[in-house]
Design a protein around this motif. Structure first.
Motif, PDB file in Angstrom:
ATOM      1  N   THR A  63      33.488  30.679  42.348  1.00 50.38           N
ATOM      2  CA  THR A  63      34.828  31.200  42.623  1.00 50.38           C
ATOM      3  C   THR A  63      35.513  31.644  41.335  1.00 50.38           C
ATOM      4  OG1 THR A  63      35.014  29.754  44.546  1.00 50.38           O
ATOM      5  CG2 THR A  63      37.069  30.642  43.659  1.00 50.38           C
ATOM      6  N   VAL A  64      35.452  30.816  40.318  1.00 49.64           N
ATOM      7  CA  VAL A  64      36.076  31.162  39.034  1.00 49.64           C
ATOM      8  C   VAL A  64      35.420  32.412  38.444  1.00 49.64           C
ATOM      9  CG1 VAL A  64      36.388  30.387  36.649  1.00 49.64           C
ATOM     10  CG2 VAL A  64      36.900  28.841  38.531  1.00 49.64           C
ATOM     11  N   CYS A  65      34.101  32.504  38.530  1.00 49.58           N
ATOM     12  CA  CYS A  65      33.397  33.693  38.018  1.00 49.58           C
ATOM     13  C   CYS A  65      33.841  34.947  38.755  1.00 49.58           C
ATOM     14  CB  CYS A  65      31.886  33.511  38.128  1.00 49.58           C
ATOM     15  SG  CYS A  65      31.227  32.309  36.953  1.00 49.58           S
ATOM     16  N   CYS A  66      33.976  34.857  40.068  1.00 44.51           N
ATOM     17  CA  CYS A  66      34.421  36.018  40.852  1.00 44.51           C
ATOM     18  C   CYS A  66      35.831  36.434  40.451  1.00 44.51           C
ATOM     19  CB  CYS A  66      34.365  35.702  42.343  1.00 44.51           C
ATOM     20  SG  CYS A  66      32.685  35.589  42.981  1.00 44.51           S
ATOM     21  N   ILE A  67      36.699  35.460  40.227  1.00 47.35           N
ATOM     22  CA  ILE A  67      38.071  35.769  39.814  1.00 47.35           C
ATOM     23  C   ILE A  67      38.071  36.434  38.440  1.00 47.35           C
ATOM     24  CG2 ILE A  67      40.268  34.703  39.120  1.00 47.35           C
ATOM     25  CD1 ILE A  67      39.770  32.637  41.393  1.00 47.35           C
ATOM     26  N   VAL A  68      37.253  35.937  37.528  1.00 49.60           N
ATOM     27  CA  VAL A  68      37.180  36.517  36.188  1.00 49.60           C
ATOM     28  C   VAL A  68      36.661  37.952  36.255  1.00 49.60           C
ATOM     29  CG1 VAL A  68      35.982  36.361  33.968  1.00 49.60           C
ATOM     30  CG2 VAL A  68      36.993  34.320  34.972  1.00 49.60           C
ATOM     31  N   VAL A  69      35.613  38.180  37.032  1.00 48.54           N
ATOM     32  CA  VAL A  69      35.066  39.535  37.163  1.00 48.54           C
ATOM     33  C   VAL A  69      36.112  40.469  37.763  1.00 48.54           C
ATOM     34  CG1 VAL A  69      33.359  40.921  38.408  1.00 48.54           C
ATOM     35  CG2 VAL A  69      32.653  38.839  37.246  1.00 48.54           C
ATOM     36  N   ALA A  70      36.821  40.019  38.793  1.00 51.64           N
ATOM     37  CA  ALA A  70      37.862  40.841  39.405  1.00 51.64           C
ATOM     38  C   ALA A  70      38.973  41.155  38.397  1.00 51.64           C
ATOM     39  CB  ALA A  70      38.441  40.132  40.629  1.00 51.64           C
ATOM     40  N   ALA A  71      39.335  40.177  37.586  1.00 52.40           N
ATOM     41  CA  ALA A  71      40.372  40.400  36.574  1.00 52.40           C
ATOM     42  C   ALA A  71      39.906  41.403  35.530  1.00 52.40           C
ATOM     43  CB  ALA A  71      40.748  39.072  35.908  1.00 52.40           C
ATOM     44  N   ILE A  72      38.648  41.323  35.128  1.00 54.72           N
ATOM     45  CA  ILE A  72      38.117  42.264  34.136  1.00 54.72           C
ATOM     46  C   ILE A  72      38.115  43.676  34.710  1.00 54.72           C
ATOM     47  CG2 ILE A  72      36.003  42.966  32.925  1.00 54.72           C
ATOM     48  CD1 ILE A  72      35.435  39.939  32.542  1.00 54.72           C
ATOM     49  N   ARG A  76      40.259  46.756  33.254  1.00 56.00           N
ATOM     50  CA  ARG A  76      39.640  48.021  32.835  1.00 56.00           C
ATOM     51  C   ARG A  76      40.248  49.197  33.574  1.00 56.00           C
ATOM     52  NH1 ARG A  76      33.195  46.755  32.170  1.00 56.00           N
ATOM     53  NH2 ARG A  76      33.397  45.558  30.252  1.00 56.00           N
ATOM     54  N   THR A  77      40.533  49.026  34.859  1.00 59.96           N
ATOM     55  CA  THR A  77      41.148  50.096  35.648  1.00 59.96           C
ATOM     56  C   THR A  77      42.538  50.400  35.119  1.00 59.96           C
ATOM     57  OG1 THR A  77      39.920  49.374  37.589  1.00 59.96           O
ATOM     58  CG2 THR A  77      41.812  50.797  37.982  1.00 59.96           C
ATOM     59  N   MET A  78      43.302  49.342  34.808  1.00 61.21           N
ATOM     60  CA  MET A  78      44.651  49.548  34.286  1.00 61.21           C
ATOM     61  C   MET A  78      44.600  50.227  32.930  1.00 61.21           C
ATOM     62  SD  MET A  78      46.484  45.988  35.509  1.00 61.21           S
ATOM     63  CE  MET A  78      47.610  46.051  34.161  1.00 61.21           C
ATOM     64  N   VAL A  79      43.689  49.806  32.062  1.00 57.95           N
ATOM     65  CA  VAL A  79      43.570  50.415  30.737  1.00 57.95           C
ATOM     66  C   VAL A  79      43.152  51.874  30.882  1.00 57.95           C
ATOM     67  CG1 VAL A  79      42.206  50.396  28.612  1.00 57.95           C
ATOM     68  CG2 VAL A  79      43.155  48.277  29.494  1.00 57.95           C
ATOM     69  N   SER A  80      42.224  52.138  31.778  1.00 60.53           N
ATOM     70  CA  SER A  80      41.770  53.510  32.013  1.00 60.53           C
ATOM     71  C   SER A  80      42.921  54.376  32.505  1.00 60.53           C
ATOM     72  CB  SER A  80      40.630  53.511  33.025  1.00 60.53           C
ATOM     73  OG  SER A  80      40.261  54.822  33.335  1.00 60.53           O
TER      74      SER A  80
END
Length: 183
Positions: A63-72, A76-80
């Motif tokens: 669950t934590v890994c999925c949340i981290v991947v979603a945040a990344i 990236r989308t926001m930075v783009s």
């Protein structure tokens, strides 16, 4: 429980303690056997609890890994998106009176938006000269000082930019032999 049953039970218990009979003969369970069965059940429950804890830990980690991947991905989308906004609004926006003209020897690596705010037509034509390397000739001095708000992309063809400028009422630009004639 009535009195007779209670008395009978007490008698059996007294016989069990005073009797020389074995536990099996009296009908009493073997304590060691019962204890070993209890220990086996307890060990199974302990193992099951152990595996449940491991399963819960693995689920938490996933669950934590999925949340981290979603945040990344979200970051990236926001930075783009911010970079796209910077490219079109800030980084590549030129205001005619606040910045210098693009030097003739500058090579443009990628298309950019040029926004000229309240600029005279002569300034706009100077920008076109610098970007597209064309000579500009004014046949009418009055048109030279018209103030315009004009945007174009350096990736557009010169003919498209001229067509957009010709949409203004008082402007008529013709392209002939590498020259732009403004009438």
């Amino acid at each position: 429980m009535n009195k007779n049953n209670k008395d009978n039970m007490e008698i059996k218990i007294m016989e069990a303690f005073t009797s020389m009979k074995s536990d099996q003969e009296i009908g009493m369970p073997d304590i060691e056997d019962e204890l070993s069965k209890l220990m086996i059940r307890r060990n199974r429950l302990t193992m099951m609890n152990h595996w449940r804890k491991i399963a819960a830990s693995v689920a938490a980690i996933v669950t934590v890994c999925c949340i981290v991947v979603a945040a990344i991905i979200n970051h990236r989308t926001m930075v783009s998106d911010e970079n796209k906004a910077d490219i079109t609004e800030n980084t590549f926006t030129t205001k005619a009176r606040n910045t210098q003209a693009i030097p003739v020897d500058t090579t443009l690596a990628m298309p950019r938006l040029v926004a000229l705010d309240n600029a005279e037509l002569c300034e706009i034509m100077d920008s076109l000269n610098n970007i597209y390397k064309v000579e500009v000739v004014f046949n009418n001095e009055e048109v030279k000082h018209l103030h315009l708000h004009f945007k174009f992309c350096t990736g557009d063809k010169l003919s498209e930019v001229i067509q957009n400028l010709n949409m203004f009422e008082k402007i008529n630009i013709k392209q002939t032999d590498g020259k732009l004639e403004v009438e």
